[in-house]
Structure formats: C-alpha cells, structure tokens
Scaffold this motif. Structure first.
Motif, PDB file in Angstrom:
ATOM      1  N   LYS A 340       0.812  -1.211   0.000  1.00 37.12           N
ATOM      2  CA  LYS A 340       0.000   0.000   0.000  1.00 37.12           C
ATOM      3  C   LYS A 340       0.846   1.262   0.000  1.00 37.12           C
ATOM      4  CE  LYS A 340      -4.001  -2.164   2.023  1.00 37.12           C
ATOM      5  NZ  LYS A 340      -4.707  -2.484   3.260  1.00 37.12           N
ATOM      6  N   GLY A 341       1.960   1.213   0.715  1.00 33.44           N
ATOM      7  CA  GLY A 341       2.784   2.408   0.832  1.00 33.44           C
ATOM      8  C   GLY A 341       3.712   2.612  -0.355  1.00 33.44           C
ATOM      9  N   GLN A 342       4.139   1.522  -1.000  1.00 32.62           N
ATOM     10  CA  GLN A 342       5.147   1.653  -2.049  1.00 32.62           C
ATOM     11  C   GLN A 342       4.731   1.049  -3.387  1.00 32.62           C
ATOM     12  OE1 GLN A 342       8.125  -0.602   0.012  1.00 32.62           O
ATOM     13  NE2 GLN A 342       8.974   1.210   1.009  1.00 32.62           N
ATOM     14  N   GLY A 343       3.744   0.177  -3.342  1.00 31.63           N
ATOM     15  CA  GLY A 343       3.424  -0.542  -4.569  1.00 31.63           C
ATOM     16  C   GLY A 343       2.316   0.090  -5.387  1.00 31.63           C
ATOM     17  N   LEU A 344       1.323   0.638  -4.701  1.00 33.89           N
ATOM     18  CA  LEU A 344       0.115   1.033  -5.415  1.00 33.89           C
ATOM     19  C   LEU A 344      -0.265   2.481  -5.164  1.00 33.89           C
ATOM     20  CD1 LEU A 344      -1.979  -2.124  -4.507  1.00 33.89           C
ATOM     21  CD2 LEU A 344      -0.987  -1.611  -6.734  1.00 33.89           C
ATOM     22  N   VAL A 345      -0.933   3.049  -6.142  1.00 35.88           N
ATOM     23  CA  VAL A 345      -1.608   4.330  -5.944  1.00 35.88           C
ATOM     24  C   VAL A 345      -3.058   3.956  -5.659  1.00 35.88           C
ATOM     25  CG1 VAL A 345      -2.213   6.558  -6.934  1.00 35.88           C
ATOM     26  CG2 VAL A 345      -0.052   5.464  -7.551  1.00 35.88           C
ATOM     27  N   ASP A 347      -5.892   5.257  -4.736  1.00 35.17           N
ATOM     28  CA  ASP A 347      -7.083   5.924  -5.263  1.00 35.17           C
ATOM     29  C   ASP A 347      -7.202   5.783  -6.778  1.00 35.17           C
ATOM     30  OD1 ASP A 347      -8.337   6.835  -2.974  1.00 35.17           O
ATOM     31  OD2 ASP A 347      -6.995   8.554  -2.809  1.00 35.17           O
ATOM     32  N   ARG A 396      -7.909   0.383  -4.410  1.00 27.52           N
ATOM     33  CA  ARG A 396      -8.152   0.320  -2.965  1.00 27.52           C
ATOM     34  C   ARG A 396      -9.224  -0.703  -2.614  1.00 27.52           C
ATOM     35  NH1 ARG A 396      -7.533   3.946   0.980  1.00 27.52           N
ATOM     36  NH2 ARG A 396      -6.979   5.715  -0.315  1.00 27.52           N
TER      37      ARG A 396
END
Lengths: 501, 326
Positions: A340-345, A347, A396
């Motif tokens: 969540k913090g580094q892999g994906l955007v 929203d 998300r």
C-alpha cells in the motif's frame, strides 16, 4: 469449555448497502482460549472483528458480553468492556516516542503536566510484559515494522484486556518474533484472557489456537479444533482442496544463462560485500531476520536506493546506481515490501496501476496510449485472474491478494524478466498465494529470473531453487533447495545474533 | 480492508442513485441550484451583459485554478499564483515600456517569467526538499516584492498585444476565448498526456510512482512550471482588461484558485481532481459573488458566504470518501 464465554457474536449479520458481508455468524471467545478466525481475504473476518471492537454495529443478531446483550457503539465502549484490538494496520504515531505511544490517551500526569518519569516507567513495564527490549524514548517512526507491531501489542495489553483481538499480528514478524508473541499469548491464556486470532499462516493455528471458526463468503462454515490438519482447514476455507501450497516447478535442466549478477555490493550500515548471480529460470530465495539488510539490498538492485560500491549487471549490462528507469529498461521489476505504501496508488484505478511502469514507454509524442494500455491491462488482469468489477474501479477496493497480483501485473506488462520480490505474499490469503506461486513458476518457465525476499520460511523453502541467508548485512551462507531446512536456514540467519544475546 | 471485494456495490441501473450522483456532482448541482435561485431572485442575473461579466470574471480565477489543479492533483499546493500573475504582467509591461521590446515579445516574456517562477517553485520543492507550502509562500513574497520593485508601486501600461487579451473577438470577450482554450489545453494535459497521468500517480503515492520508474522530481518541476505559466496567463488577462499591469493585481487570488479546485472535487491530499470540476468550482465562486452583488449584499458578508461554501464543499468531499471507502 464449561466456563461462560466472555463475548459472543450471536447470529450476527452485517450489510453494506445492497451487499451482505456477514450472514448469520456465531462466534464466542472463552476465558483462557484462543479462538482462531479463518477465512480467505474478503470472507468477512475483518468485519466480524470490527463488530467486536465497536467499529461496526451488527444489522442483525446480537452481541453478548458476559452473557448480557450489549451494544458496543464505539471503540471506547469496547475498551471499557476490556476488549482490546490490534489491527492489521498499525495505529501508532510515528513522530511520538515509544513510551508516549504505549500510553497514548492514558498519560500519567502530575500537577496537570505529563509525568515523564512515570510515563517511561509504565511504558517499560508494558514492554517488559512481552519481552520487548527497546529504548522507550525512541521515536516509533525510527523502529522497524516488526518492532512497531510489538509496541502496538504492548499498548493493547497495557489496558488490562480481557478479550484481545489480534488481526494478523504475525504478518510482519519473523519466526523469532512470532515465537516471542506466542509466548506472550500463552502467558495471557494462562491468566484467563480470551483471544480472537486471525492469521494467514496455517502452521500457526495448531501452535497457538484452541478452536477454529471457519467463515467463507460471510457465512459460518464450521468450528473445528485447532489440531485439524492444514489440508482440511484449507479445504474448509476455500471450499475446495488446494493440492500443493508451494507448487514450485523447477526446470529439470539446470539453467546456465546468468541473468542478474551482483558483485561486491556494499552500502554502509545496510549491507556489505554481497555477491551472487541468478540464472534464467531460477528462483533465488533470500532468507534472514528482519533488519538483516534484505530489503535494502533488493531496493539497491532495483535502483530505488543508491549504494556505495559494487556492481549490478543484468544480461551483461552494468546498471547505473540509483536509476530505477535504467533498471526497468534492463528488465528489472520490483515488487516492494509495503504494497500500500510503495506498490500502489490506492485511489487510482486498477487500469492505471497496471500501467505505471509502461506509461512513458508506450506513449507516442507524450500522449498516453489509452487504448493499448486498456487492452494490455484487461489481458493481464484476465491472465492473473484479478477479481474485480471493472478495471476502472479504484484498486483500494480490491482484496490484498488481488492488489498484489496487480503489482505483479505491472511488471508483466512491462515484460520484465528479472523480478525482485520483497515479501510477495504478505497479507495475501492462501488461494491468492498459490496463484502468485503459479505466476512465479510461469515467469521462470518463460526464462525469467526471480529474487525473492521472504520472512516466511515455508515459502522460502517451498519456492526457492537456491537460498541465500543474510545476517547483519552480510551473506551468511548459501543453501541448495535440497539441503535447506528450517533449521539450517535459521542457524545461518540467527547464529551470531543468538550468540550476542 | 479484507472485506472490500465483497462489499463494493455493483452499479445499479434500475433506480437512479441520487445519493451517489449528489456526492459525485455536488458542485455542479450546487451551481445549478444557485443559478435558478438567482434567476428567481433578481431580473438582472439572466441578462446577456451580466453573463458576459461572469464569463470575464471567471476567466482569471479559472485560468489560475487550472494551473492550481495540476499542483493539487500532484499532491502539492501553490500559494504564489496570485503574486506570480502580478509579476508576470508587470514584467511584460516593463519589457514593453522600459526595455522597448515589441509587444508580442513582451507578451511572451511575461509568460516566460511565470514559467520561470514556477520552475523555481518546483525545483525548491522537488530538489530543495522544501514543502510546497513553504516554497510557494516564499515565492509569493518574492514575486510580489519584485512586482513592486519593477513598478515602483505604480501601474505600467501594457502592450497592445496584451490589451488585446482583454478586448473582444467579434462579439465574444477575449478572456472567455482564452478561458475556453486554457480549459481545453489543461484538460488535454491532465487526461491525455503521460505527464498528466503521472501527476495523478505522484499525488496519489509518490513512492509507488517512483518505484514504477516515473521521474517524480521532473514531474513535480513541470507541474509547478505549468502552474506558473497559467498564472502568468491569468495575470496578462487581468492586465489586458485594464490596459495596465497593477502592482497589487491578483492579490489573494491564490485562495480563490485553491477554493475553486477544492470545490471542484479535488483532494488536497493529492491524486484526485479534474479540470471540469475546477471550472465549475470557479463558476460557483464567481456566480456567488456576482449574485450577492446584484442583491446588494455587502462585500463583507460575501466573504462570510464564500467561506461557508468552501466548508460545505470540503464537507461533501469528506462524505464522498466515506461512502467510497466503507
């Protein structure tokens, strides 16, 4: 169990709009008992837990605390009943000290001011309860994720909880730290604390649990003893049997082409003089304790961080330091530790997330290739069986396993041939895990190479062709898949550390 | 999070989901309601002249806000756009009057000054590691100061080419033409280009964008450069209308621009926002002011109303996130 349950969710139902997430489920937690909640991501475990914790109210059924029908309108109300929750996502203030975090909301005061000395004393006592040895004056943000988790647990325990809810507390912990946690849990159990425990590690269930409640698609499936064989549990959980949890299919013929070569890679304070090669068709596992420098090493190879000396070569091309774009061009794909913090955007849509690595390379005259991107994304989402309503929904809203598949999908679209995986199945349920392993197989079968950092020993042992063990930033040894066992790996990973303690 | 796959509501076509529609188009609905109310309340609202007035007034705010949209989508904030607008117009006037350059060179020079100020903002943020709030706060002061230095506190006459921007093209005021072109260009950049798509990624999660190989720092510099360029254009529009660059022009406009973007549905935490939303947001602000003027409400009360509208719009934004995430 002849004692009365501390808390019972009786025939509870929960709906969100038109969708029923939990239907008629009953779970009880007894004093001195570890009740395991088992189900795939999306089965409704978190929703159940949130009802116990006072975050959600059931739409049907009732909650009984000590046999009395009770409503838990807020988390505060739940805490007042002695129900403490350790959520999957950490609830810590990174910019405050360990002591302040542990005592947040209950800071001891003297003449209306925070009594620092007492604060530290109480915090230390709370940490001592779980045998965590950190300086309480350190900022939580400066601790590693494993230690943060333990601080969170210490915090929950210090409220004198009668019911402790643990939502995947071991997901970010090493074996060693998990053992420490289990020891704490055993101690709490002997003191009559009831626990509700969620974990994706099936082997932990027999180790720490008493009974297992299995839910699937929001329905109660079964309540079985924790000693039930893993195969049986998996079958109950997914509704079908999964033949092999680690379906590694190594190439029969040993590969010869060296794809990735790392030579004397050093980054002061993080890792030191690391050399290894990975051949086409090979999965190289990197084992070690948290803090051994594995993530830092992977990030340096991927170009995410700079290093001091040494070289990284992909198929004969030496990569420049700290240049992600060059690494990607050479065929490297990096699946980072923190999805969540580094892999994906989060929203952004599934489509956008799948396309970031190829956004620029597929563009013409600076214009994004929308039709091509959508076609590629649709295709890869289908191949990877990413479960979603539409490719335009925010990522998300997907489950952890499907989110992780999307991170992989990004590199498949980019035609990456060297995948660097950092904890690739963290927070991913069994079904999706196997899918990710199958994906790794198909990547290596197509001549790709994989470097996998994992704190899950069964995963390292089950999926690697060769295993490197790191300890304190150095290579402690190399094992072939045939020679590696939990013991040999852990001996290499922890030898010096154990000696120091 | 683990439950969310099963709870994402499937879009129903059977019944019109007015809640979702309201949550997603709150600003547009608000604007329509506002216009209907004003048509009923005062006969002066729905006149050709008044609508043209609104168009002219909205042009400056909207053009500033388009630039601001880039910055906010990319996760930053630009407090300097008003001051940069004034500086660009003043520089253009100086190029024309004091440096004696041809009018069109003065026009382009003004735009270049805005671009440059934006690049400095972006570089300070991306490479200098200054938070954008601080970097652009500094630029606000510097740009406004330079405007006063150049002009010595007095207006400077603008070139005919600049004044043309404040004039008419046939029956249509030029600011409206510029507004439409700027909206199309901004929308094109945000929706169609690699740069625009990258802005959403950087604003949504800069680290994920970086690890995917996007040149995050360069994107940030470009984003602020665009904001500076759009600010310069707004400044020249304003100067063109008055045939002169005013030292105190566009003071406080940055707040209008931010308000327009936020009313338009962008998130100040980045990653969300649209040019169409920003345009509606700018219209809401301008129509409220226009309506309150027509109704003879004092400008003091107008500020109160505008403040409430911003709070309402952001409240709707929070509500929207809540419905989406639960």
């Amino acid at each position: 169990m002849n004692a009365h349950p501390l808390i019972t969710l009786q025939n509870v139902t929960k709906t969100f709009g038109p969708v029923t997430v939990i239907q008629d489920v009953t779970v009880s937690v007894y004093p001195g008992q570890v009740q395991v909640l088992l189900g795939e991501n999306g089965a409704g475990k978190s929703t159940l837990i949130k009802m116990v914790a006072g975050v959600y109210q059931p739409d049907g059924g009732q909650i009984l605390v000590d046999g009395t029908v009770t409503t838990l309108p807020t988390t505060k109300a739940a805490e007042d009943h002695g129900i403490a929750t350790i959520h999957q996502e950490l609830n810590l203030v990174a910019t405050m000290s360990v002591a302040e975090n542990v005592m947040l909301g209950r800071m001891p005061t003297k003449f209306g001011m925070v009594d620092r000395k007492e604060l530290r004393r109480q915090a230390r006592a709370a940490l001592a309860l779980i045998g965590l040895d950190v300086d309480v004056n350190l900022l939580v943000g400066d601790l590693g994720i494993a230690k943060q988790q333990l601080v969170e647990i210490a915090k929950a325990l210090s409220i004198n909880a009668r019911v402790l809810i643990l939502d995947e507390p071991t997901a970010a912990l090493t074996r060693h730290e998990t053992q420490a946690l289990f020891a704490v849990m055993a101690d709490l159990r002997s003191r009559g604390v009831g626990m509700l425990f969620i974990s994706h590690h099936l082997d932990e269930i027999a180790e720490v649990g008493d009974t297992v409640t299995v839910i699937r698609d929001g329905h109660f499936i079964a309540e079985v003893p924790a000693s039930t064989p893993e195969d049986e549990l998996v079958k109950l959980m997914v509704g079908r049997s999964i033949e092999d949890q680690f379906p590694r299919r190594a190439d029969e013929t040993p590969a010869v082409t060296e794809v990735l070569t790392v030579t004397n890679l050093t980054s002061a304070g993080q890792f030191d003089d690391i050399s290894f090669t990975v051949r086409a068709g090979e999965v190289l596992g990197i084992a070690g304790l948290v803090g051994a420098g594995r993530t830092e090493l992977i990030r340096a190879i991927a170009g995410a961080d700079k290093y001091d000396t040494g070289t990284v070569t992909v198929r004969g091309t030496k990569l420049p330091k700290g240049d992600i774009k060059a690494a990607i061009r050479a065929g490297i794909g990096h699946v980072p530790e923190d999805r969540k913090g580094q892999g994906l955007v989060l929203d952004a849509s599934v489509n956008d997330n799948l396309g970031y690595a190829t956004l620029a390379s597929s563009a013409k005259l600076g214009l994004a290739d929308f039709t091509g991107q959508r076609r590629r994304a649709e295709a890869v989402a289908k191949t990877l069986r990413i479960r979603m309503h539409t490719i335009d929904q925010p990522i998300r809203s997907l489950s952890g396993g499907n989110q992780q598949k999307a991170v992989f999908g990004r590199w498949i679209i980019a035609a990456s041939t060297v995948l660097l995986l950092d904890e690739p199945t963290r927070g991913v349920d069994v079904g999706a895990k196997v899918e990710i392993y199958e994906l790794m197989n198909s990547i290596t079968a197509a001549g790709g190479a994989i470097v996998m950092v994992s704190s899950e020993l069964p995963e390292i042992l089950g999926m690697s062709d060769r295993i490197l063990v790191m300890r304190d930033g150095r290579l402690a040894g190399e094992l072939s898949a045939a020679d590696a066992t939990q013991d040999t790996v852990m001996t290499l990973a922890a030898r010096d550390v154990a000696a120091q303690r | 999070m683990s439950t969310t796959t099963t709870i994402t509501p499937t879009p129903t076509r059977r019944s019109f989901d007015y809640k979702t529609f309201l949550a997603n188009n709150g600003a547009l609905v608000g604007l329509v309601v506002l216009c209907i109310a004003l048509v009923i309340a005062t006969p002066d609202f729905l006149t050709g002249q008044n609508l043209l007035n609104i168009g002219i007034q909205v042009s400056t705010v909207a053009v500033l806000a388009f630039g601001m949209t880039f910055v906010i989508v990319a996760g930053g904030i630009d407090l300097s756009v008003g001051a940069v607008a004034a500086l660009s117009a003043m520089a253009s006037g100086w190029f024309f009057v004091s440096a004696g350059l041809p009018g069109w060179v003065a026009l382009l020079g003004g735009l270049a000054v805005g671009l440059l100020a934006g690049i400095v903002n972006g570089a300070a943020n991306a490479y200098g590691k200054l938070p954008s709030f601080i970097a652009t706060l500094a630029m606000l002061s510097v740009a406004r100061g330079l405007t006063l230095v150049i002009s010595d506190g007095r207006p400077i006459k603008t070139a005919a080419e600049v004044s043309f921007l404040g004039g008419n093209l046939g029956p249509v005021p030029m600011p409206i033409v510029v507004l439409v072109v700027a909206a199309l260009v901004a929308s094109f950049i945000l929706n169609r280009t690699v740069l625009g798509r990258s802005m959403y990624a950087v604003g949504g999660n800069a680290e994920a964008a970086r690890l995917s190989g996007l040149p995050v720092k360069r994107i940030i510099v470009t984003v602020f450069a665009l904001a500076g360029l759009f600010a310069a254009l707004a400044g020249l529009l304003l100067a063109g209308r008055l045939d002169s660059a005013q030292p105190q022009a566009a003071a406080g406009y940055e707040l209008d621009a931010i308000a327009a973007v936020v009313i338009g549905g962008a998130s100040l935490s980045g990653g969300l926002g649209k040019i169409s939303g920003t345009f509606i947001g700018a219209l809401v602000l301008v129509v409220i002011r226009n309506g309150l003027n027509l109704l003879n409400v004092s400008s003091f009360w107008q500020q109160v109303v505008i403040g409430l509208v911003i709070a309402l719009a952001v409240g709707a934004d929070v509500l929207r996130r809540k419905t989406r995430n639960s």
